[in-house]
Design an enzyme around this catalytic site. Structure first.
Site, PDB file in Angstrom:
ATOM      1  N   ALA A 278       0.859  -1.186   0.000  1.00  0.00           N
ATOM      2  CA  ALA A 278       0.000   0.000   0.000  1.00  0.00           C
ATOM      3  C   ALA A 278       0.891   1.231   0.000  1.00  0.00           C
ATOM      4  O   ALA A 278       2.010   1.204   0.514  1.00  0.00           O
ATOM      5  CB  ALA A 278      -0.927   0.018   1.214  1.00  0.00           C
ATOM      6  N   ALA A 279       0.394   2.293  -0.626  1.00  0.00           N
ATOM      7  CA  ALA A 279       1.134   3.554  -0.659  1.00  0.00           C
ATOM      8  C   ALA A 279       0.189   4.683  -0.295  1.00  0.00           C
ATOM      9  O   ALA A 279      -0.887   4.808  -0.869  1.00  0.00           O
ATOM     10  CB  ALA A 279       1.740   3.786  -2.041  1.00  0.00           C
ATOM     11  N   ALA A 280       0.569   5.483   0.675  1.00  0.00           N
ATOM     12  CA  ALA A 280      -0.232   6.621   1.114  1.00  0.00           C
ATOM     13  C   ALA A 280       0.491   7.907   0.751  1.00  0.00           C
ATOM     14  O   ALA A 280       1.503   7.901   0.058  1.00  0.00           O
ATOM     15  CB  ALA A 280      -0.490   6.532   2.613  1.00  0.00           C
ATOM     16  N   SER A 281      -0.043   9.024   1.241  1.00  0.00           N
ATOM     17  CA  SER A 281       0.506  10.319   0.846  1.00  0.00           C
ATOM     18  C   SER A 281       1.902  10.557   1.397  1.00  0.00           C
ATOM     19  O   SER A 281       2.720  11.204   0.753  1.00  0.00           O
ATOM     20  CB  SER A 281      -0.431  11.439   1.308  1.00  0.00           C
ATOM     21  OG  SER A 281      -0.685  11.326   2.697  1.00  0.00           O
ATOM     22  N   LEU A 282       2.181  10.032   2.590  1.00  0.00           N
ATOM     23  CA  LEU A 282       3.469  10.312   3.230  1.00  0.00           C
ATOM     24  C   LEU A 282       4.431   9.137   3.210  1.00  0.00           C
ATOM     25  O   LEU A 282       5.624   9.320   3.464  1.00  0.00           O
ATOM     26  CB  LEU A 282       3.245  10.737   4.690  1.00  0.00           C
ATOM     27  CG  LEU A 282       2.323  11.935   4.922  1.00  0.00           C
ATOM     28  CD1 LEU A 282       2.269  12.275   6.397  1.00  0.00           C
ATOM     29  CD2 LEU A 282       2.780  13.132   4.113  1.00  0.00           C
TER      30      LEU A 282
ATOM     31  N   GLN B 175       4.880   4.458   2.345  1.00  0.00           N
ATOM     32  CA  GLN B 175       4.327   3.225   1.796  1.00  0.00           C
ATOM     33  C   GLN B 175       4.588   2.086   2.763  1.00  0.00           C
ATOM     34  O   GLN B 175       5.483   2.155   3.611  1.00  0.00           O
ATOM     35  CB  GLN B 175       4.903   2.920   0.422  1.00  0.00           C
ATOM     36  CG  GLN B 175       6.400   2.751   0.339  1.00  0.00           C
ATOM     37  CD  GLN B 175       6.882   2.775  -1.110  1.00  0.00           C
ATOM     38  OE1 GLN B 175       6.385   3.547  -1.942  1.00  0.00           O
ATOM     39  NE2 GLN B 175       7.867   1.942  -1.426  1.00  0.00           N
ATOM     40  N   VAL B 176       3.778   1.021   2.641  1.00  0.00           N
ATOM     41  CA  VAL B 176       3.742  -0.039   3.642  1.00  0.00           C
ATOM     42  C   VAL B 176       4.176  -1.364   3.034  1.00  0.00           C
ATOM     43  O   VAL B 176       3.783  -1.707   1.912  1.00  0.00           O
ATOM     44  CB  VAL B 176       2.321  -0.171   4.234  1.00  0.00           C
ATOM     45  CG1 VAL B 176       2.256  -1.303   5.253  1.00  0.00           C
ATOM     46  CG2 VAL B 176       1.897   1.141   4.884  1.00  0.00           C
TER      47      VAL B 176
ATOM     48  N   LYS C 192       5.877   0.682   7.802  1.00  0.00           N
ATOM     49  CA  LYS C 192       5.642   1.901   7.022  1.00  0.00           C
ATOM     50  C   LYS C 192       6.946   2.680   6.897  1.00  0.00           C
ATOM     51  O   LYS C 192       7.604   2.951   7.901  1.00  0.00           O
ATOM     52  CB  LYS C 192       4.558   2.761   7.664  1.00  0.00           C
ATOM     53  CG  LYS C 192       4.229   4.013   6.847  1.00  0.00           C
ATOM     54  CD  LYS C 192       2.877   4.613   7.196  1.00  0.00           C
ATOM     55  CE  LYS C 192       2.871   5.276   8.539  1.00  0.00           C
ATOM     56  NZ  LYS C 192       1.618   6.052   8.773  1.00  0.00           N
TER      57      LYS C 192
ATOM     58  N   ASP D 274      -8.202  12.083  11.163  1.00  0.00           N
ATOM     59  CA  ASP D 274      -8.126  11.747   9.733  1.00  0.00           C
ATOM     60  C   ASP D 274      -8.761  10.383   9.472  1.00  0.00           C
ATOM     61  O   ASP D 274      -8.109   9.472   8.951  1.00  0.00           O
ATOM     62  CB  ASP D 274      -6.653  11.750   9.298  1.00  0.00           C
ATOM     63  CG  ASP D 274      -6.496  11.666   7.782  1.00  0.00           C
ATOM     64  OD1 ASP D 274      -7.431  12.089   7.067  1.00  0.00           O
ATOM     65  OD2 ASP D 274      -5.454  11.194   7.309  1.00  0.00           O
TER      66      ASP D 274
END
Length: 676
Positions: free
Chosen positions: A213-217, A219-220, A235, A369
């Site tokens: 998974a990749a988020a805004s800040l 990736q996991v 992360k 959030d």
């Protein structure tokens, strides 16, 4: 906890044992000592002791585990000693001397968003707005992705608002939650080794070859710890993220300064709101802080059986690397996938709402959030919270003021509502609230024509916002985050049911708090709700009890304790007088209604003999008054049944009231006789 004890088949096939991988990494001679007992934030409780010696040993092991855990956390904090923090002055001095970079970024943003706005305008003029909606949604998602983390977070907020964005936009922007482009895995693995001072093969027995998974800040990665075999989520922060976010906030803050200076219609301190949001985002860049947030959140809210919060592994955590327990689950907006597991989406949504109310109004520490990527439905039916980078707190006085504000709203006491804004820190004490009252009355008199189940949170927020803009309100930064959190929750609820109303689901919690909370502010609010013009409003009490019992934490034993404390206090003379009058009224209602019922049960020919032909019976009162007495009796009986049917009901709860009322009912006639 919702964990997986063995690697799932799909992940096992995609992972590679580290001993068989060739990784471009540095070798470190310094290795951290690992403590198996210290790996979790909260060690599982020991088995019940069978002897005093076993009990002593268990306590010693628990103490040692806690001590090791604190040592591991201290080492993680030391690794994060140089983490980036938000400093607007430092950012201004940094980018103020780089005009070329600033102009380039400004043009990039204006060009991207301006061209998109122009396309929408052309679509509208050509009548192709609906036809091209999917195409435009994809374009907007790509624009936010290219503009970077700041705009990704903006898109995440929009993706949870079906009342703002069309379905096509919701579907595309939802991919911004965790479907972002990844950065090279080699950079991520090098970051892990650099931050932890350990080689990968000394930490993990296996790790996913690419980010799951990749988020805004960041990736996991999904990995398995070498020393314990536990599955974990690792992360890793994106490289260069501080500089990218810093530049965006420098530009946004400059816009805020312009708004504060030249746009009078906006009375809030925009710069303060931007600074608060920026501080929260920069806190997300410190993963040790996020781990501490998760630990605190777990301690406060994971006491409920349907809430899941993953544990933190401190020995493998630093400012840019966070290792937490792996949680299997489905995102809360994936309704079909959740239902395939035999779960109900609305049950999970309700769990989230109740937990959020506890966050906002009970402890004041809340997840700021809660987008769908951060809320998972586990196979066991639990609601798992993830990503604790953006958290906030509600001041204690504001929590009570918010609940009191709801009470005043229900009572349509707009003068009291206006005064609440002092406690909420919306207005300075020297501001006169009298001009605000008519504006509140104009809006809420219309809004309250709807039932609670019909009220929409966004409608109330928008209407109240129109009132706020007309007067010198200064909305605190924490309140803006509360609104964001609640609107996101309502957006998530609307995924499951377009007719779902957050306010209706929240009402049992408010009722329970009013009936059981000893806080002086809420105690006074409850008394205001129950007593009006010298009369007790039994209908309000019945409604509060009926709603409060719907909250699973409702305690009949604690119900009405706040009022009883006032009743028995030296300052409770006025309330005691009202209770005595109401006791007389209730006694009269039971007596006369019983006589009336008895009279009606007597055959017609007996009535003539017994009452000497009086067709109206023994009671000389109007039919309307008698009906009111019967309704009062029935209402009191229903309230008694509501209390009695509760699991922890204690009849002694009502003894103080009965004693005060009974004593005075005896004393009153005696006093009257002495005066004769």
């Amino acid at each position: 906890m919702a964990t997986v004890t063995q690697p799932c088949p799909s992940w096992t096939r995609g992972s590679v044992p580290l001993s068989k991988r060739v990784l471009p990494r540095r070798r470190f001679t310094t290795r951290l000592t690992t403590y198996p007992q210290a790996a979790l934030v909260q060690a599982p409780p020991p088995p019940p002791p069978s002897s005093p010696r076993d009990s002593s040993s268990s306590i010693q092991l628990l103490t040692l585990s806690r001590a090791n855990d604190l040592q591991a956390e201290a080492r993680a904090m030391a690794r994060a000693a140089n983490a980036t923090v938000y400093n607007p002055q430092l950012i201004a001095s940094m980018y103020g001397s780089q005009p070329i970079k600033v102009v380039r970024r400004t043009l990039q943003i204006l060009t991207a968003l301006g061209s998109f706005g122009l396309k929408l305008l052309l679509d509208q003029r050509n009548g192709a707005l609906d036809k091209n909606r999917r195409v435009r949604a994809v374009e907007l998602k790509d624009i936010f992705t290219k503009l970077g983390p700041t705009f990704v977070k903006l898109g995440q907020g929009l993706s949870t608002r079906p009342d703002i964005c069309p379905p096509e936009y919701l579907e595309e922007l939802s991919e911004l939650q965790d479907g972002l482009p990844t950065f090279p895995d080699e950079e991520a693995f090098a970051c892990i080794e650099r931050e932890l001072g350990l080689s990968l093969d000394s930490i993990f027995s296996s790790i996913s070859p690419s980010a799951v998974a990749a988020a805004s800040l960041g990736q996991v990665y999904k990995a398995q710890l070498k020393y314990s075999g536990k599955l974990v989520a690792v992360k890793v922060q994106r490289p260069g993220i501080e500089e990218a976010i810093g530049l965006d906030f420098y530009l946004i803050r400059g816009l805020g300064i312009f708004i504060n200076k030249y746009i009078d219609i906006i009375t809030s301190d925009v710069v303060a709101l931007i600074d608060e949001f920026a501080r929260r985002v920069f806190q997300e860049l410190n993963y040790v802080q996020e781990g501490q947030n998760a630990r605190r959140f777990k301690k406060l809210y994971a006491d409920k059986e349907d809430i899941c919060v993953p544990d933190v592994f401190w020995d493998y955590t630093s400012a840019k690397v966070l290792t937490m327990e792996w949680v299997e689950g489905v995102k809360l907006n994936e309704q079909e996938a959740i239902e395939r597991q035999g779960l109900k989406v609305l049950d999970l949504v309700n769990t989230g709402i109740q937990c959020s109310l506890r966050q906002l109004l009970e402890y004041g520490y809340f997840h700021a959030d809660p987008h769908p990527g951060n809320l998972l439905a586990t196979p066991e039916g639990k609601l798992a919270f993830l990503d604790f980078g953006m958290m906030s707190e509600t001041p204690e006085e504001a929590r009570s003021a918010i609940i009191g504000h709801v009470v005043h709203l229900v009572n349509r006491d707009y003068e009291a509502m206006a005064r609440d804004y002092y406690a909420l820190d919306f207005l300075s004490p020297d501001v006169d609230v009298s001009p605000i009252v008519p504006a509140l009355r104009d809006f809420f008199d219309d809004a309250l024509n709807y039932t609670v189940s019909e009220l929409n949170f966004k409608t109330l927020v928008d209407g109240l916002g129109n009132v706020l803009y007309q007067f010198p309100f200064n909305v605190p930064a924490y309140y803006a985050l509360i609104l964001r959190s609640l609107t996101v929750l309502e957006g998530l609820a609307l995924y499951a049911d377009p007719n779902f109303k957050v306010l209706a689901a929240s009402y049992p919690y408010f009722a329970k708090r009013l009936l059981t909370d000893p806080n002086p502010y809420l105690r006074d609010a409850l008394i205001e709700l129950l007593f009006q013009d010298g009369r007790f409003r039994w209908g309000r009490l019945e409604n509060l009890l009926a709603q409060g019992r719907m909250d699973r934490d409702f305690s009949a034993k604690e119900a009405l304790q706040p009022v009883l404390k006032v009743l028995l206090s030296p300052d409770g003379e006025e309330i005691r007088t009202l209770v005595i009058k109401e006791a007389v009224r209730v006694t009269e209602a039971f007596t006369l209604s019983t006589i009336s019922d008895t009279y009606k049960s007597v055959p017609d020919f007996m009535r003539v003999l017994v009452f000497n032909g009086n067709a109206n019976g023994p009671i000389i009162t109007s039919e309307t008054e008698m009906q009111n007495l019967i309704e009062l009796r029935d209402q009191v009986i229903r309230i008694w049944e509501l209390l009695r049917s509760s699991n922890d009901y204690d009849p002694d709860l009502l003894l103080p009231i009965l004693q005060i009322a009974g004593a005075n009912l005896i004393i009153e006639p005696i006093s009257s006789c002495k005066k004769m």
